[in-house]
Design a protein around this motif. Structure first.
Motif, short mmCIF file in Angstrom:
data_model
loop_
_atom_site.label_atom_id
_atom_site.label_comp_id
_atom_site.label_asym_id
_atom_site.label_seq_id
_atom_site.Cartn_x
_atom_site.Cartn_y
_atom_site.Cartn_z
N GLY A 138 -7.23 24.03 39.58
CA GLY A 138 -8.45 23.30 39.94
C GLY A 138 -8.21 22.18 40.92
O GLY A 138 -7.06 21.83 41.23
N ARG A 173 -17.42 29.15 40.97
CA ARG A 173 -16.62 28.02 40.48
C ARG A 173 -17.32 27.35 39.31
O ARG A 173 -18.54 27.50 39.12
CB ARG A 173 -16.36 27.00 41.59
CG ARG A 173 -17.57 26.23 42.08
CD ARG A 173 -17.21 25.36 43.27
NE ARG A 173 -18.35 24.63 43.78
CZ ARG A 173 -18.64 23.37 43.46
NH1 ARG A 173 -17.87 22.72 42.61
NH2 ARG A 173 -19.68 22.76 43.99
N ARG A 197 -8.33 20.29 30.15
CA ARG A 197 -7.35 20.00 31.20
C ARG A 197 -5.95 19.91 30.63
O ARG A 197 -4.97 20.37 31.24
CB ARG A 197 -7.73 18.69 31.92
CG ARG A 197 -8.97 18.83 32.80
CD ARG A 197 -9.17 17.61 33.68
NE ARG A 197 -9.57 16.44 32.90
CZ ARG A 197 -10.85 16.10 32.67
NH1 ARG A 197 -11.82 16.84 33.14
NH2 ARG A 197 -11.12 15.02 31.97
N GLN A 217 -9.75 18.19 42.11
CA GLN A 217 -10.57 17.03 41.73
C GLN A 217 -11.90 17.08 42.47
O GLN A 217 -11.94 17.22 43.69
CB GLN A 217 -9.82 15.74 42.08
CG GLN A 217 -10.51 14.48 41.61
CD GLN A 217 -10.46 14.32 40.10
OE1 GLN A 217 -9.53 14.77 39.46
NE2 GLN A 217 -11.49 13.68 39.53
N GLY A 218 -12.99 17.01 41.73
CA GLY A 218 -14.31 17.01 42.34
C GLY A 218 -14.85 18.39 42.67
O GLY A 218 -16.01 18.53 43.04
N TYR A 219 -14.01 19.41 42.56
CA TYR A 219 -14.44 20.78 42.89
C TYR A 219 -14.50 21.64 41.63
O TYR A 219 -15.39 22.48 41.47
CB TYR A 219 -13.49 21.42 43.90
CG TYR A 219 -13.87 22.82 44.29
CD1 TYR A 219 -14.79 23.04 45.33
CD2 TYR A 219 -13.34 23.93 43.63
CE1 TYR A 219 -15.16 24.32 45.68
CE2 TYR A 219 -13.72 25.22 43.97
CZ TYR A 219 -14.63 25.41 45.01
OH TYR A 219 -15.01 26.69 45.35
N GLY A 220 -13.58 21.43 40.72
CA GLY A 220 -13.53 22.26 39.52
C GLY A 220 -12.57 23.42 39.70
O GLY A 220 -11.57 23.32 40.44
N TYR A 221 -12.87 24.51 39.07
CA TYR A 221 -11.99 25.68 39.09
C TYR A 221 -12.68 26.86 39.77
O TYR A 221 -13.86 27.12 39.53
CB TYR A 221 -11.62 26.09 37.66
CG TYR A 221 -10.96 25.00 36.85
CD1 TYR A 221 -9.61 24.70 37.02
CD2 TYR A 221 -11.69 24.27 35.92
CE1 TYR A 221 -9.01 23.70 36.27
CE2 TYR A 221 -11.10 23.27 35.17
CZ TYR A 221 -9.76 22.99 35.35
OH TYR A 221 -9.16 21.99 34.62
N SER A 252 -16.95 23.57 36.73
CA SER A 252 -16.27 22.30 36.48
C SER A 252 -15.60 22.35 35.11
O SER A 252 -15.96 23.16 34.24
CB SER A 252 -17.26 21.14 36.53
OG SER A 252 -18.14 21.20 35.42
N SER A 253 -14.63 21.48 34.91
CA SER A 253 -13.98 21.40 33.60
C SER A 253 -15.00 21.01 32.53
O SER A 253 -14.93 21.48 31.40
CB SER A 253 -12.83 20.41 33.64
OG SER A 253 -13.28 19.12 34.00
N ARG A 254 -15.96 20.17 32.89
CA ARG A 254 -16.98 19.76 31.93
C ARG A 254 -17.83 20.95 31.49
O ARG A 254 -18.11 21.13 30.29
CB ARG A 254 -17.88 18.68 32.57
CG ARG A 254 -18.99 18.18 31.66
CD ARG A 254 -19.84 17.11 32.37
NE ARG A 254 -20.34 17.58 33.66
CZ ARG A 254 -21.39 18.40 33.78
NH1 ARG A 254 -22.03 18.82 32.72
NH2 ARG A 254 -21.80 18.76 34.99
N GLU A 255 -18.23 21.78 32.45
CA GLU A 255 -19.07 22.94 32.12
C GLU A 255 -18.30 23.97 31.30
O GLU A 255 -18.83 24.52 30.32
CB GLU A 255 -19.58 23.60 33.42
CG GLU A 255 -20.59 22.76 34.18
CD GLU A 255 -20.85 23.32 35.58
OE1 GLU A 255 -22.01 23.21 36.03
OE2 GLU A 255 -19.92 23.85 36.21
#
Length: 225
Positions: free
Chosen positions: A69, A41, A59, A71-75, A43-46
């Motif tokens: 994705g 997995r 996003r 919230q708090g978990y990412g993709y 994150s959207s940030r990464e």
């Protein structure tokens, strides 16, 4: 690179901003690399950082195609890659023919990533009697005169043009008459095709000229102190 279609305003493709569409292959590349590295997995940030965009842009891009994705978990990397494949139409085989069996055509025919992603070159067409009747990477090389009859019997969606510039428009006309829906043009010439036919130009020499210009500009800049 030039994308042509009549289904939308020039800045949109079926309601999706062209800038978003242009980023889809980059999503595919980065997610494929992560999947090969067995990353479960991200994150959207990464993911956004890898692509050089901000997380909100990422996003927003994905929101055009659905909800992905948590919230708090990412993709989940493999799930998102599967969705991007679907969005790009890579979940089904796409048949192609290639016209021009010279050096560039041969190089494209030998490029394994096409077939891995579902783009299958079914036949290559040329006018050179020395190559007609042979094979390039197992793909038969046929006489250009047989192109339209071949397409009548074996319909394909994409025609790839790697001919010299002077033969490109006639080749495009033959492909269109044979029912091809999209043309990938490597010849250094602007083609005229009907509105319903998609056209993507890959002018390799123009890209090299732009690189030469940028290189010249950099040479002319004073070295930082």
């Amino acid at each position: 690179m030039d994308f042509k279609s009549n289904h939308h305003h020039k800045n949109f493709i079926d309601g999706v901003p062209y800038a978003t569409v242009k980023r889809l292959p980059f999503y595919h590349r980065f997610l494929t690399d992560l999947s090969k590295k067995e990353v479960e997995r991200i994150s959207s940030r990464e993911l956004a950082a890898k692509m050089g965009i901000n997380p909100s842009q990422l996003r927003q891009d994905l929101c055009y195609f659905g909800s992905f994705g948590q919230q708090g978990y990412g993709y989940r990397v493999n799930d998102l890659l599967r969705e991007v494949n679907r969005i790009l139409g890579l979940n089904q085989e796409i048949k192609m023919v290639l016209v021009g069996g010279g050096h560039l055509g041969t190089a494209l025919a030998n490029y394994d990533n096409f077939s891995r992603r579902g783009f299958i070159i079914k036949a290559i067409f040329d006018k050179n009697p020395e190559v007609i009747g042979g094979y390039i990477k197992g793909i038969p090389v046929l006489d250009i005169k047989e192109l339209q009859e071949y397409l009548r019997v074996e319909p394909v969606e994409i025609g790839v043009i790697t001919t010299p510039a002077e033969a490109a428009q006639e080749t495009a006309d033959r492909l269109v008459q044979g029912g091809v829906k999209a043309i990938w043009n490597f010849a250094p010439v602007s083609l005229k095709v009907p509105e319903e036919v998609l056209l993507e130009n890959m002018h390799i020499s123009e890209s090299l000229l732009l690189l030469s210009f940028k290189l010249k500009q950099r040479r002319n800049q004073p070295d930082p102190v």
